[in-house]
Design a protein around this motif. Structure first.
Motif, mmCIF file in Angstrom:
data_model
loop_
_atom_site.group_PDB
_atom_site.id
_atom_site.type_symbol
_atom_site.label_atom_id
_atom_site.label_comp_id
_atom_site.label_asym_id
_atom_site.label_seq_id
_atom_site.Cartn_x
_atom_site.Cartn_y
_atom_site.Cartn_z
ATOM 1 N N GLY A 196 0.820 -1.202 0.000
ATOM 2 C CA GLY A 196 0.000 0.000 0.000
ATOM 3 C C GLY A 196 0.850 1.246 0.000
ATOM 4 N N LYS A 206 -3.447 3.841 1.680
ATOM 5 C CA LYS A 206 -4.320 3.132 0.747
ATOM 6 C C LYS A 206 -3.698 1.788 0.410
ATOM 7 C CE LYS A 206 -7.527 2.291 -2.276
ATOM 8 N NZ LYS A 206 -8.859 1.860 -1.779
ATOM 9 N N SER A 207 -4.348 0.699 0.843
ATOM 10 C CA SER A 207 -3.845 -0.633 0.524
ATOM 11 C C SER A 207 -4.316 -1.048 -0.860
ATOM 12 C CB SER A 207 -4.307 -1.649 1.572
ATOM 13 O OG SER A 207 -5.695 -1.875 1.467
#
Length: 284
Positions: A196, A206-207
């Motif tokens: 991420g 944000k993965s």
């Protein structure tokens, strides 16, 4: 891992994004014609089962591949039907990591969705059993917000660039000396992973896959050398960020590493680990 093997069109387009990094030797297997170096063209088939029943001749192409490798594949590519045969051959002489790319198949045929789900689940089971070192999961649907400004022609190219560059940077950090870190070896059972992006400035992340039951997260801070030398409150800010994340879930181990870079901005990446078999993200 300095050797990358891609199988199928989706995987091969990602593998090409690694070509700008001299650290990697890349071997591409696909059905399209190409005069690229280290490229094997296999005959196009109408179903994955045909690749299982009549395997392509790949052993000579991969005969010199040894050591630790990254095998890139997507179950949406029909030739992914040859995955297990290729991996069985490589397992005898290689330590295998899988990079699995899950496309959005919600609008695809039932046959296509079943094919993708089968490859996805089988590779997870083998990874969790210890046959492979790690399986990195990436969902194009999850990555979609990162390509909102891309044109139709550049959409997938943008996604592939994000995947390759992020994976490369984590690989670089893992093979570099940190300024300081709290890393330890992941749990042996935590073989399913995703990567991420992490923004140390605004503390967002944000993965690349909606991983269930995350057991551990490793955060990588890439910080310009000048900032490391002059910003006296930086270390306290990082420690506070990590403590906050650790308090959010006490069953989840949080660790971090700080690395010096030549960039003029701070960058951050994350690596998420789970021991649980992941479900069908198309239903989530």
């Amino acid at each position: 891992m300095d050797k990358i093997i891609s199988l199928g069109g989706i995987a091969t387009r990602i593998a090409r994004k690694f070509e700008k990094y001299p650290e990697y030797s890349i071997f591409k297997i696909d059905t399209e014609d190409s005069k690229e170096k280290d490229y094997l063209r296999v005959e196009a088939r109408s179903s994955p089962e045909e690749y299982e029943n009549d395997p392509p001749k790949f052993k000579n192409f991969l005969k010199n591949v040894k050591g630790e490798i990254l095998f890139v594949v997507s179950g949406a590519s029909i030739c992914s039907g040859a995955s297990l045969l290729i991996l069985e051959y490589l397992h005898k002489k290689c330590d295998i990591n899988i990079l699995y790319v899950q496309p959005d198949v919600s609008l695809s045929s039932d046959t296509k969705r079943l094919q993708e789900r089968t490859v996805f689940n089988v590779l997870q089971q083998y990874s969790r059993s210890g046959l492979f070192k790690k399986m990195y999961l990436v969902s194009n649907e999850e990555l979609d917000p990162l390509a909102q400004d891309a044109s139709i022609l550049n959409y997938y190219d943008s996604l592939n660039e994000v995947i390759a560059s992020s994976f490369h940077m984590i690989n670089v950090f893992d093979h570099s000396d940190s300024i300081t870190d709290t890393f330890s070896d992941p749990l042996e059972v935590s073989r399913l992973c995703t990567i991420g992006l992490f923004n140390p400035e605004d503390d967002s992340e944000k993965s690349f896959f909606p991983l269930d039951i995350i057991r551990e997260i490793r955060y990588y801070y890439g910080i310009p050398a000048e900032k490391l030398e002059k910003e006296v409150t930086l270390h306290r800010k990082i420690v506070d960020q990590m403590k906050t994340r650790a308090q959010q879930d006490k069953n989840r181990k949080v660790s971090y590493g700080i690395f010096s870079t030549n960039y003029d901005y701070i960058c951050g990446y994350a690596l998420y680990y789970s021991s649980a078999i992941q479900g069908d993200t198309q239903k989530k």
